[in-house]
Design a protein around this motif. Sequence first.
Motif, PDB file in Angstrom:
ATOM      1  N   GLN A 310      32.050   3.223 -42.173  1.00  0.00           N
ATOM      2  CA  GLN A 310      31.035   1.803 -42.381  1.00  0.00           C
ATOM      3  C   GLN A 310      31.619   0.750 -42.505  1.00  0.00           C
ATOM      4  O   GLN A 310      30.051  -0.303 -41.984  1.00  0.00           O
ATOM      5  CB  GLN A 310      30.886   1.897 -43.948  1.00  0.00           C
ATOM      6  CG  GLN A 310      30.324   0.847 -45.408  1.00  0.00           C
ATOM      7  CD  GLN A 310      30.803   1.147 -46.450  1.00  0.00           C
ATOM      8  OE1 GLN A 310      30.736   2.168 -46.903  1.00  0.00           O
ATOM      9  NE2 GLN A 310      29.799   0.350 -47.207  1.00  0.00           N
ATOM     10  N   THR A 365      25.786   2.739 -46.076  1.00  0.00           N
ATOM     11  CA  THR A 365      26.378   2.372 -47.401  1.00  0.00           C
ATOM     12  C   THR A 365      26.644   3.613 -47.939  1.00  0.00           C
ATOM     13  O   THR A 365      25.646   4.201 -47.947  1.00  0.00           O
ATOM     14  CB  THR A 365      25.262   1.703 -48.072  1.00  0.00           C
ATOM     15  OG1 THR A 365      25.480  -0.025 -46.540  1.00  0.00           O
ATOM     16  CG2 THR A 365      26.444   0.900 -49.136  1.00  0.00           C
ATOM     17  N   PRO A 367      27.523   4.861 -50.476  1.00  0.00           N
ATOM     18  CA  PRO A 367      26.491   5.897 -52.084  1.00  0.00           C
ATOM     19  C   PRO A 367      25.148   5.811 -51.762  1.00  0.00           C
ATOM     20  O   PRO A 367      24.672   6.741 -52.604  1.00  0.00           O
ATOM     21  CB  PRO A 367      27.439   4.494 -52.781  1.00  0.00           C
ATOM     22  CG  PRO A 367      28.140   3.443 -52.625  1.00  0.00           C
ATOM     23  CD  PRO A 367      28.222   3.377 -51.205  1.00  0.00           C
ATOM     24  N   ILE A 368      24.884   5.180 -51.196  1.00  0.00           N
ATOM     25  CA  ILE A 368      23.282   5.253 -50.627  1.00  0.00           C
ATOM     26  C   ILE A 368      22.320   6.658 -49.804  1.00  0.00           C
ATOM     27  O   ILE A 368      22.019   7.072 -50.034  1.00  0.00           O
ATOM     28  CB  ILE A 368      22.783   4.436 -49.693  1.00  0.00           C
ATOM     29  CG1 ILE A 368      22.134   2.777 -50.632  1.00  0.00           C
ATOM     30  CG2 ILE A 368      21.044   4.232 -49.248  1.00  0.00           C
ATOM     31  CD1 ILE A 368      21.656   1.542 -50.094  1.00  0.00           C
TER      32      ILE A 368
ATOM     33  N   VAL B  59      28.589  -6.084 -49.491  1.00  0.00           N
ATOM     34  CA  VAL B  59      28.034  -4.868 -49.593  1.00  0.00           C
ATOM     35  C   VAL B  59      29.624  -3.587 -49.996  1.00  0.00           C
ATOM     36  O   VAL B  59      29.862  -2.876 -50.668  1.00  0.00           O
ATOM     37  CB  VAL B  59      26.794  -4.977 -48.796  1.00  0.00           C
ATOM     38  CG1 VAL B  59      26.482  -3.255 -49.082  1.00  0.00           C
ATOM     39  CG2 VAL B  59      25.956  -5.475 -49.414  1.00  0.00           C
ATOM     40  N   SER B  63      30.291  -1.495 -52.841  1.00  0.00           N
ATOM     41  CA  SER B  63      29.535   0.071 -53.063  1.00  0.00           C
ATOM     42  C   SER B  63      31.798   1.118 -52.796  1.00  0.00           C
ATOM     43  O   SER B  63      31.502   1.802 -53.169  1.00  0.00           O
ATOM     44  CB  SER B  63      29.153   0.051 -51.202  1.00  0.00           C
ATOM     45  OG  SER B  63      30.555  -0.243 -50.582  1.00  0.00           O
ATOM     46  N   TYR B  67      31.409   4.734 -54.233  1.00  0.00           N
ATOM     47  CA  TYR B  67      32.172   6.740 -53.981  1.00  0.00           C
ATOM     48  C   TYR B  67      32.167   7.382 -53.884  1.00  0.00           C
ATOM     49  O   TYR B  67      32.106   7.775 -55.389  1.00  0.00           O
ATOM     50  CB  TYR B  67      33.557   6.068 -52.896  1.00  0.00           C
ATOM     51  CG  TYR B  67      34.017   5.837 -51.094  1.00  0.00           C
ATOM     52  CD1 TYR B  67      32.763   4.545 -51.227  1.00  0.00           C
ATOM     53  CD2 TYR B  67      34.341   5.522 -50.546  1.00  0.00           C
ATOM     54  CE1 TYR B  67      32.391   3.469 -49.828  1.00  0.00           C
ATOM     55  CE2 TYR B  67      34.093   4.931 -49.189  1.00  0.00           C
ATOM     56  CZ  TYR B  67      33.500   3.703 -49.199  1.00  0.00           C
ATOM     57  OH  TYR B  67      33.641   2.754 -48.009  1.00  0.00           O
TER      58      TYR B  67
END
Lengths: 492, 174
Positions: A310, A365, A367-368, B59, B63, B67
């Motif tokens: 990430q 990202t 969680p996306i 971000v 985020s 997770y």
Amino acid sequence: MATSASPYTGTNGAVLRAAIGYLVGGFATFLAMGMLGLLMRLDHAGILVISPDWFYRLMTLHGAGMVGAVLLAALGGLCAVVSQWVRLSARALWIAFVAYMTGMGLVVVATLLGRFAGGWTVLHPLPFDGRTWSLAAALAVYGGYLFTALGLLIVCVTLLRGTTAACGGLGGALALRYLVSPRSRPQAGLPRPAELIATVIAIDGILAALAGLIYLVPLFAEAAGVVPAVDALFAKNFVLLFGHTMANLSIYVAAGIVYAVLPVYTGRPWRTTWPVVFAWDLIIVLMLVNYSHHLYQDFAQPLGLEILGQLGSYAVGLPSFIVTIVGALALIYGSGLRWAVPSILIVLGLWGWVFGGLGALLDATLPINQVMHNTMWVPAHFHTYYILGAAAFAWAYLYHLLAGLSDVPGGRGARIAAWLYGVGAAGFVIMFFVAGAHSVPRRYAVHLPQWQIYARVAVPFVLLLAAALAWLTVDMLVRLGPAWRRTRVPLA
Amino acid sequence: MTPGLVLWVLVALGVLWTAAWAFVLVRSRPGPGFDVIEPVENRLRLRLLVIFGGIGLLVFALSLHAYPYPRFRARALGAPTETISVLGAQWGWSLSRNTVPARVPVEFVVRSKDVNHDFAIYDSSGVLLVQVQAMPGYANRLIYRFERPGTYTVRCLEYCGIFHHIMRTTFVVH
Ligand SMILES: [Cu+2]
């Protein structure tokens, strides 16, 4: 750099011919693979029915062929660019070309005749466990990748030898002294941006090719029954380190072309400033650490690698945007940009590189990714920065080279076709994004009726893209003969 | 974040970028010399580095809480009270049970018998909710809490051979 349309000298005519071979070979493959893409979208739209067997075989060929085609063309462009200042071996480039094309040919045979449908990403153990194709077909694909990796390796070594010889060693080609002491800007001896970029991509290309070659050893051993099953997680890491880097390389190779060609159309030099050196030297590392964003949903992957994926994905966007994109826009602003097919394709490529990058950043990202991974969002982002990024830059260069060498500039019709290429491609990829946001899975031979609308809207854009490409193809074909002959005549 | 929301984020960012891009193209007519533009570019570069670098770190930090991995989900949703074992095989799913309780954290233990698959759960309106890979030789644990009763569809999202697209099943949340 001179603003003349044809800055090439007769001394590198042999390299230019090899480069034209790469660019034309890549472009022709791109057109053929594009036709397969159209067939698949017609199937998604419910307009044409393709059997699952054929759909996935064509899908596999389309993926492998496109990655191969765009990288080949971009490499050809970059070789032609740096050959203005750097001695490259035309013979090595042709040997690489033969190896590369042999590899592509094996993939064609394996998919069309051998019924191989394991996907271009050959996610182990599927190629050995496909049930509808033989082990021989899988080995033909792996053999094909072996040859392709070998071809890439030869091109990268050729480029690296050329740039290091021209810039006084690897340190000079990467401008390392200037990197560590920004105040020491030398008056001369800095590599040009294209030379620096060629060095960077050669290093990563060699590493990716080696990763691919090393990875194939245990797979061949498993096929021969020498070792038991190769671990699925290990295999996934390696295949993506190779495949992701191969695919990623194209955009950076093509960016090297932009650094060399945009100055011709803006009349402004693109100098090797400290940010350019810093960004590109950094990309050597960043290009290799973010592949893990393909493994977010493999919960067995160590958490540290997922986080690196990430952060690495975010980080690699920064130098590309802040140095290359902002640099290109600054070059254009107030320059009196000369509008021609190459400059139009380059500005379209700048748009798509960033737009596709935004889609990629969102998907990187975690969680996306959980709700977007392996939906149409994934092909959306990489189609954007292929067709409106790396490929657009490569075709810009092909047109620039042929028009320059043949001394026949493009007309108004060709400029319109170049803009229509952008409109068609944008509509096509945006429908992928919309489908992804509606959870439509990628790599499905059959789309549910409620999913077909996205492909139905996309198809007219694909046809527009095809028409634009047809125009540009004819336009380039008429210049090909004169351009080829011109490389045999020393230029003043 | 829902897929629909992600699209709107892309639209917003895409409009901003397209406006900046178009602005530069419109201003590509002969204007100030490069000696005027270069210092402006350098200042802009530094500003963008700080802004985007900051946004990226922010971000990332935000985020982390969302997770999908077991230790993060268990902290957010609570320890799972029910376990469902899932086995993917070319080309179908078998679940140890077909009914799942609503509004409690449940755990899917996902395995594969042959190649890589991807266990993805769609709600009754066709929206992808969660997913996890099914890998040969590994057991991946997916924790989730269903808020709404209804019929949910499982689809395979990792290409696994020529009948990949028919690899689906359903279960009921009540
Ligand atoms: Cu599948």
